[in-house]
Design an enzyme around this catalytic site. Structure first.
Site, short mmCIF file in Angstrom:
data_model
loop_
_atom_site.label_atom_id
_atom_site.label_comp_id
_atom_site.label_asym_id
_atom_site.label_seq_id
_atom_site.Cartn_x
_atom_site.Cartn_y
_atom_site.Cartn_z
CG HIS A 43 -1.88 1.15 1.27
ND1 HIS A 43 -2.33 1.80 0.16
CD2 HIS A 43 -2.47 1.79 2.31
CE1 HIS A 43 -3.15 2.79 0.51
NE2 HIS A 43 -3.24 2.79 1.81
CB CYS A 44 3.96 2.14 1.31
SG CYS A 44 3.08 2.00 2.86
CB ILE A 45 7.02 1.23 -2.50
CG1 ILE A 45 7.54 0.90 -1.10
CG2 ILE A 45 8.15 1.75 -3.38
CD1 ILE A 45 8.11 2.07 -0.34
#
Ligand SMILES: NC(=O)c1ccc[n+]([C@@H]2O[C@H](COP(=O)([O-])OP(=O)(O)OC[C@H]3O[C@@H](n4cnc5c(N)ncnc54)[C@H](O)[C@@H]3O)[C@@H](O)[C@H]2O)c1
Length: 430
Positions: free
Chosen positions: A268-270
Site C-alpha cells: 500500500h506504500c511504495i
C-alpha cells in the site's frame, strides 16, 4: 486541556482504522497503559479484536489478547464514541483513483466522524500517508467548520506511520516518530503523546514537513528500486549476475545502501505514495521526473518476468501457451499476507493472457481471485508432484522448501534470488 495531559496514561485514545498500521499502534498504546478504543467501519475487525484475536501478522496474538483481557483495548464501529476520546489517531487508507490521483475519501469520511463529535482540548493526529498540504488544506478546515480553532481550542498534527510489515527488528516501539503540528502547541501535544510509547520523537516545524518526510522516504525507495531494476535488465543483457554485483557493492561501509531488483512494486506504500507527491507537485507546475521514470521501470517488471518465463520454457522447446506455470509466493513481499498491488497478480494475469495454466503456493494467502476464478493455494510439495513446466518464485517466504524446488525437474524463474548459492541450468535468475 494543556498538552502535558497527553502523556498521562489516563488519557483515552481512539484509533480510527484498524489495519496494518492502526492495529499495531492501538495495541502499543494499550500495552503502555492507555485506555484505547479502536474504531473501524469493518465490524469483522472490531469483533475479532473484542474476541482477542489478531488478524495482523505483526501483532502477536498474546499481546492483543492480554490488552483486551485487561480492558485496555476494545473495538467499536460506533463513531459517536469518538466524543469520549482525548486523542484521535487517524490510520485509514490513502489509495489512488484509477486516474492515479489521490483518493482522500477514506480520510474525509474519518474526519467527518471526528468533526461530528469534536471537543475542546482533543488532539487529532493524521497518520495516513498523504501529500503535503492534506492536514492544513483538507483536514483543518473541516475540523474548524464548527467554530473551534486548531492549535487554540483543539490540537492537530500529522505524524507519518513508518511501520514496515514483517520487519522483526523495527516495530512501532523502536521506529523514531516524526511529528509536525498545525502550531507549536499541537506539535508539543503530539510529541508528548508519542514519547510515552516510542523510543524517539522528532519534532518538525509543520504538518507539511511531516507529510513530505514520509513521501521522501518512500519515493527514495521507489526510485532506488527503479534504478536497481534497470540495472538487473542491463546485467542480464551483459551476462552479469546482478545479485552478485549488489552483494559485493554493499560491502562498502559508507555511501551505498543496497536495494534489490524484483518482480515489481507491491503493497500500500511504495507503488502509491510517490504518485501522491507528483500529483501535488503538478499543482505547482513541477514535474517529478525521477518518480515518473522509476514508475515506468518498476511497472514494466511483471512483463519482464513473463519474458524470462518464455525464455526458460524456450530452452525445452515449450511455449507459455499450454504450459503449466506455478507461482511460488503471491503476497507482495516476504512473510506477509498482504496482497495489495502485488506484482504476482500482474504476472498471473499476463501469463494467463498468454495461455498458461496457472497454480500457486502461498502459506499466507489461502485463496486468490483471478478474474472469475478462485484459485486455492497448494503446498510446494503437492505442486511439484504435479510436475509443472515452470515455477516462478515471486515471493521468497521463509517457509518454502527451496531444496525441493531445486531438486525437482521443473524450470525455475527466481525473481528474488531465493535460490542464491544453488546452481542448476534450470534456474533462471532475474
Ligand atoms: N501498510 C503499510 O505498510 C503502511 C506503512 C506506513 C504507512 N501506511 C499508511 O497508513 C495508512 C493505512 O494503511 P493500512 O495499510 O493500515 O490500511 P488497511 O487497509 O490495512 O487498514 C485501514 C483500515 O481503515 C478502515 N477504515 C476505512 N475507512 C474508515 C472510516 N471512515 N472509519 C473507520 N475505519 C475506516 C478499514 O476498514 C481498514 O480496517 C495508509 O495511508 C498507508 O499509506 C501503511
Amino acid at each position: 486541556m494543556p498538552p502535558r495531559t497527553f502523556s498521562l496514561r489516563n488519557c483515552r485514545i481512539g484509533v480510527i482504522g484498524l489495519g496494518y498500521v492502526g492495529l499495531p499502534l492501538a495495541v502499543e498504546f494499550a500495552r503502555q497503559g492507555f485506555d484505547v478504543t479502536g474504531f473501524d467501519v469493518d465490524d469483522s475487525k472490531t469483533s475479532q479484536i473484542n474476541a482477542g484475536r489478531s488478524y495482523i501478522p505483526d501483532v502477536p496474538q498474546t499481546e492483543l489478547s492480554e490488552v483486551v483481557k485487561a480492558g485496555r483495548l476494545r473495538g467499536t464501529t460506533r463513531m459517536a464514541e469518538l466524543a469520549e476520546m482525548d486523542v484521535i489517531d487517524i490510520c485509514v487508507p490513502t489509495p489512488l483513483r484509477k486516474t492515479k490521483d489521490p483518493d482522500l475519501s477514506f480520510v474525509v469520511r474519518a474526519v467527518e466522524a471526528v468533526v461530528a463529535t469534536l471537543k475542546r482540548g482533543q488532539l487529532v493526529i493524521l497518520e495516513s500517508t498523504t501529500y503535503p498540504g492534506t492536514t492544513d488544506e483538507v483536514v483543518q478546515p473541516m475540523l474548524e467548520s464548527r467554530g473551534l480553532k486548531a492549535d487554540v481550542d483543539f490540537f492537530l498534527a500529522f505524524s507519518p506511520e513508518r511501520v514496515d510489515p514483517g520487519n522483526q527488528t523495527y516495530t512501532t516501539r523502536n521506529i523514531p516518530k516524526i511529528v509536525g503540528g498545525g502550531g507549536p502547541a499541537s506539535t508539543e501535544a503530539a510529541a508528548l503523546l508519542y514519547e510515552s510509547i516510542v523510543a524517539k520523537v522528532i519534532q518538525v516545524s509543520s504538518t507539511r514537513v511531516a507529510e513530505m518526510v514520509k513521501l521522501l522516504e518512500n519515493t527514495f525507495r521507489a526510485v532506488n528500486i527503479g534504478l536497481v531494476n534497470e540495472l538487473a535488465l542491463m546485467c542480464h543483457k551483459m551476462d552479469i549476475n546482478v545479485w552478485e554485483v549488489i552483494d559485493a557493492a554493499k560491502t562498502k561501509p559508507f555511501g551505498f545502501m543496497p536495494f534489490y531488483p524484483g518482480p515489481g512494486l507491491g503493497g500500500h506504500c511504495i507503488p502509491i505514495d510517490p504518485s501522491y507527491l507528483s500529483w501535488k507537485a503538478r499543482q505547482y507546475g513541477f514535474e517529478c521526473r525521477f518518480i515518473e521514470l522509476a514508475g515506468t521501470v518498476n511497472s514494466a517488471m511483471p512483463d519482464y518476468v513473463v519474458e524470462r518465463v518464455a525464455e526458460a520454457l524456450n530452452t525445452v522447446r515449450k511455449s507459455i501457451n499450454g504450459s503449466r506455470v506455478h507461482l511460488v509466493g503471491v503476497a507482495y513481499k516476504k512473510d506477509v499476507n498482504d496482497m495489495r498491488e502485488s506484482p504476482a497478480l500482474d504476472i498471473l494475469a499476463l501469463l494467463s493472457k498468454r495461455g498458461a495454466q496457472l497454480s500457486y503456493s502461498d502459506p499466507f494467502v489461502p485463496e486468490l481471485q483471478h478474474g472469475s476464478q478462485t484459485l486455492a493455494s497448494v503446498d510446494v510439495a503437492a505442486a511439484l508432484a504435479a510436475a509443472p513446466d515452470c515455477a516462478v518464485i515471486c515471493t521468497d517466504h521463509t517457509a518454502f522448501d527451496y531444496d525441493a524446488l531445486v531438486n525437482s525437474d521443473t524450470l525455475l524463474v527466481d525473481t528474488r534470488n531465493a535460490l542464491r548459492n544453488r546452481q542448476s541450468p534450470r534456474i533462471f535468475r532475474l
